[in-house]
Design a protein around this motif. Structure first.
Motif, PDB file in Angstrom:
ATOM      1  N   PRO A 118       7.416  68.797  31.563  1.00 39.08           N
ATOM      2  CA  PRO A 118       7.070  68.701  32.982  1.00 39.08           C
ATOM      3  C   PRO A 118       8.319  68.802  33.857  1.00 39.08           C
ATOM      4  CG  PRO A 118       6.666  66.607  31.855  1.00 39.08           C
ATOM      5  CD  PRO A 118       7.081  67.597  30.820  1.00 39.08           C
ATOM      6  N   ALA A 119       8.150  69.350  35.055  1.00 34.49           N
ATOM      7  CA  ALA A 119       9.282  69.593  35.942  1.00 34.49           C
ATOM      8  C   ALA A 119       9.868  68.308  36.513  1.00 34.49           C
ATOM      9  CB  ALA A 119       8.858  70.511  37.080  1.00 34.49           C
ATOM     10  N   GLY A 120       9.014  67.385  36.902  1.00 37.94           N
ATOM     11  CA  GLY A 120       9.496  66.159  37.537  1.00 37.94           C
ATOM     12  C   GLY A 120       9.458  64.988  36.582  1.00 37.94           C
ATOM     13  N   PRO A 121       9.676  63.816  37.148  1.00 36.27           N
ATOM     14  CA  PRO A 121       9.591  62.619  36.299  1.00 36.27           C
ATOM     15  C   PRO A 121       8.175  62.463  35.760  1.00 36.27           C
ATOM     16  CG  PRO A 121       9.744  62.010  38.614  1.00 36.27           C
ATOM     17  CD  PRO A 121       9.933  63.502  38.540  1.00 36.27           C
ATOM     18  N   SER A 122       8.075  61.814  34.633  1.00 34.15           N
ATOM     19  CA  SER A 122       6.757  61.658  34.020  1.00 34.15           C
ATOM     20  C   SER A 122       5.838  60.890  34.958  1.00 34.15           C
ATOM     21  CB  SER A 122       6.866  60.951  32.673  1.00 34.15           C
ATOM     22  OG  SER A 122       7.394  59.658  32.861  1.00 34.15           O
ATOM     23  N   SER A 123       4.552  61.141  34.826  1.00 32.40           N
ATOM     24  CA  SER A 123       3.577  60.501  35.699  1.00 32.40           C
ATOM     25  C   SER A 123       3.540  59.000  35.422  1.00 32.40           C
ATOM     26  CB  SER A 123       2.194  61.121  35.466  1.00 32.40           C
ATOM     27  OG  SER A 123       1.814  60.937  34.129  1.00 32.40           O
ATOM     28  N   PRO A 124       3.116  58.230  36.425  1.00 31.36           N
ATOM     29  CA  PRO A 124       3.056  56.780  36.226  1.00 31.36           C
ATOM     30  C   PRO A 124       2.039  56.434  35.157  1.00 31.36           C
ATOM     31  CG  PRO A 124       1.987  57.407  38.287  1.00 31.36           C
ATOM     32  CD  PRO A 124       2.638  58.634  37.737  1.00 31.36           C
ATOM     33  N   PRO A 125       2.215  55.315  34.499  1.00 33.82           N
ATOM     34  CA  PRO A 125       1.257  54.942  33.448  1.00 33.82           C
ATOM     35  C   PRO A 125      -0.139  54.748  34.032  1.00 33.82           C
ATOM     36  CG  PRO A 125       2.796  53.143  33.906  1.00 33.82           C
ATOM     37  CD  PRO A 125       3.247  54.326  34.702  1.00 33.82           C
ATOM     38  N   LEU A 126      -1.123  55.007  33.200  1.00 37.94           N
ATOM     39  CA  LEU A 126      -2.503  54.839  33.647  1.00 37.94           C
ATOM     40  C   LEU A 126      -2.817  53.371  33.855  1.00 37.94           C
ATOM     41  CD1 LEU A 126      -4.295  57.309  31.222  1.00 37.94           C
ATOM     42  CD2 LEU A 126      -3.714  57.682  33.615  1.00 37.94           C
ATOM     43  N   ARG A 127      -3.620  53.106  34.882  1.00 38.46           N
ATOM     44  CA  ARG A 127      -4.042  51.728  35.111  1.00 38.46           C
ATOM     45  C   ARG A 127      -5.162  51.398  34.153  1.00 38.46           C
ATOM     46  NH1 ARG A 127      -5.503  51.242  41.259  1.00 38.46           N
ATOM     47  NH2 ARG A 127      -7.195  52.411  40.352  1.00 38.46           N
ATOM     48  N   ARG A 128      -5.152  50.187  33.669  1.00 35.49           N
ATOM     49  CA  ARG A 128      -6.200  49.744  32.759  1.00 35.49           C
ATOM     50  C   ARG A 128      -6.995  48.642  33.420  1.00 35.49           C
ATOM     51  NH1 ARG A 128      -3.717  49.349  26.715  1.00 35.49           N
ATOM     52  NH2 ARG A 128      -3.318  51.567  26.470  1.00 35.49           N
ATOM     53  N   ARG A 129      -8.256  48.599  33.091  1.00 38.89           N
ATOM     54  CA  ARG A 129      -9.082  47.501  33.571  1.00 38.89           C
ATOM     55  C   ARG A 129      -9.889  46.962  32.397  1.00 38.89           C
ATOM     56  NH1 ARG A 129     -14.074  50.353  36.768  1.00 38.89           N
ATOM     57  NH2 ARG A 129     -14.710  51.606  35.009  1.00 38.89           N
ATOM     58  N   SER A 130     -10.296  45.742  32.530  1.00 37.10           N
ATOM     59  CA  SER A 130     -11.061  45.109  31.466  1.00 37.10           C
ATOM     60  C   SER A 130     -12.438  45.740  31.368  1.00 37.10           C
ATOM     61  CB  SER A 130     -11.213  43.618  31.744  1.00 37.10           C
ATOM     62  OG  SER A 130      -9.951  43.013  31.822  1.00 37.10           O
ATOM     63  N   ALA A 131     -12.967  45.727  30.154  1.00 41.65           N
ATOM     64  CA  ALA A 131     -14.314  46.250  29.943  1.00 41.65           C
ATOM     65  C   ALA A 131     -15.327  45.295  30.560  1.00 41.65           C
ATOM     66  CB  ALA A 131     -14.582  46.416  28.455  1.00 41.65           C
ATOM     67  N   ARG A 132     -16.388  45.866  31.090  1.00 43.30           N
ATOM     68  CA  ARG A 132     -17.465  45.049  31.647  1.00 43.30           C
ATOM     69  C   ARG A 132     -18.625  45.040  30.671  1.00 43.30           C
ATOM     70  NH1 ARG A 132     -18.494  47.444  37.444  1.00 43.30           N
ATOM     71  NH2 ARG A 132     -17.114  49.122  36.855  1.00 43.30           N
ATOM     72  N   VAL A 133     -19.244  43.897  30.555  1.00 40.25           N
ATOM     73  CA  VAL A 133     -20.422  43.779  29.697  1.00 40.25           C
ATOM     74  C   VAL A 133     -21.630  44.070  30.566  1.00 40.25           C
ATOM     75  CG1 VAL A 133     -21.783  42.231  28.267  1.00 40.25           C
ATOM     76  CG2 VAL A 133     -19.292  42.070  28.251  1.00 40.25           C
ATOM     77  N   ARG A 134     -22.412  45.044  30.135  1.00 41.55           N
ATOM     78  CA  ARG A 134     -23.606  45.424  30.896  1.00 41.55           C
ATOM     79  C   ARG A 134     -24.829  45.313  30.008  1.00 41.55           C
ATOM     80  NH1 ARG A 134     -21.622  50.908  33.958  1.00 41.55           N
ATOM     81  NH2 ARG A 134     -19.994  49.938  35.171  1.00 41.55           N
ATOM     82  N   GLY A 135     -25.941  45.014  30.602  1.00 40.83           N
ATOM     83  CA  GLY A 135     -27.208  45.067  29.895  1.00 40.83           C
ATOM     84  C   GLY A 135     -27.580  43.800  29.157  1.00 40.83           C
ATOM     85  N   GLY A 136     -26.687  42.853  29.023  1.00 36.87           N
ATOM     86  CA  GLY A 136     -27.013  41.605  28.360  1.00 36.87           C
ATOM     87  C   GLY A 136     -27.292  41.743  26.875  1.00 36.87           C
ATOM     88  N   PHE A 137     -26.761  42.777  26.235  1.00 34.47           N
ATOM     89  CA  PHE A 137     -27.017  42.986  24.813  1.00 34.47           C
ATOM     90  C   PHE A 137     -26.437  41.869  23.958  1.00 34.47           C
ATOM     91  CE2 PHE A 137     -27.295  47.372  26.435  1.00 34.47           C
ATOM     92  CZ  PHE A 137     -28.598  47.641  26.051  1.00 34.47           C
ATOM     93  N   GLY A 138     -25.421  41.212  24.460  1.00 36.01           N
ATOM     94  CA  GLY A 138     -24.822  40.124  23.705  1.00 36.01           C
ATOM     95  C   GLY A 138     -25.745  38.930  23.535  1.00 36.01           C
ATOM     96  N   GLU A 139     -26.781  38.858  24.366  1.00 34.28           N
ATOM     97  CA  GLU A 139     -27.707  37.727  24.314  1.00 34.28           C
ATOM     98  C   GLU A 139     -28.887  37.982  23.385  1.00 34.28           C
ATOM     99  OE1 GLU A 139     -28.733  37.318  28.385  1.00 34.28           O
ATOM    100  OE2 GLU A 139     -26.661  36.970  28.994  1.00 34.28           O
ATOM    101  N   ILE A 140     -29.008  39.171  22.838  1.00 28.81           N
ATOM    102  CA  ILE A 140     -30.135  39.490  21.955  1.00 28.81           C
ATOM    103  C   ILE A 140     -29.936  38.774  20.624  1.00 28.81           C
ATOM    104  CG2 ILE A 140     -31.285  41.331  20.668  1.00 28.81           C
ATOM    105  CD1 ILE A 140     -30.580  43.208  22.969  1.00 28.81           C
ATOM    106  N   VAL A 141     -30.984  38.121  20.176  1.00 33.44           N
ATOM    107  CA  VAL A 141     -30.934  37.401  18.909  1.00 33.44           C
ATOM    108  C   VAL A 141     -31.189  38.388  17.779  1.00 33.44           C
ATOM    109  CG1 VAL A 141     -31.997  35.551  17.570  1.00 33.44           C
ATOM    110  CG2 VAL A 141     -31.768  35.322  20.047  1.00 33.44           C
TER     111      VAL A 141
END
Length: 84
Positions: free
Chosen positions: A42-65
């Motif tokens: 690449p011609a210029g300085p390397s791009s800034p590191p990617l931002r990370r975010r925590s995973a979100r739990v959707r759908g309530g699948f963790g509550e299924i017995v």
């Protein structure tokens, strides 16, 4: 200085070639002897590191017995295959 390599060498040694590009080396990639691409750092300085975010739990699948079975699941699979 640009080094010329066939696309097969790029395919077979891509990790090593990319390390060389990261180190400042440039490559002309050929296909049937004709230059089809240039691989350069690449011609210029390397791009800034990617931002990370925590995973979100959707759908309530963790509550299924979990269902328990009184027999091995393989018995059910064998029965279904026998119907074919």
């Amino acid at each position: 200085m640009t080094r010329t390599i066939p696309h097969r060498e790029l395919r077979n040694n891509s990790s090593a070639i990319l390390r060389e590009v990261a180190g400042g080396e440039s490559f002309a990639i050929t296909n049937n002897g004709e230059v089809v691409a240039l691989l350069v750092p690449p011609a210029g300085p390397s791009s800034p590191p990617l931002r990370r975010r925590s995973a979100r739990v959707r759908g309530g699948f963790g509550e299924i017995v979990r269902a328990g079975l009184d027999h091995p699941i393989q018995d059910d699979l064998d029965a279904l295959r026998g119907d074919r």
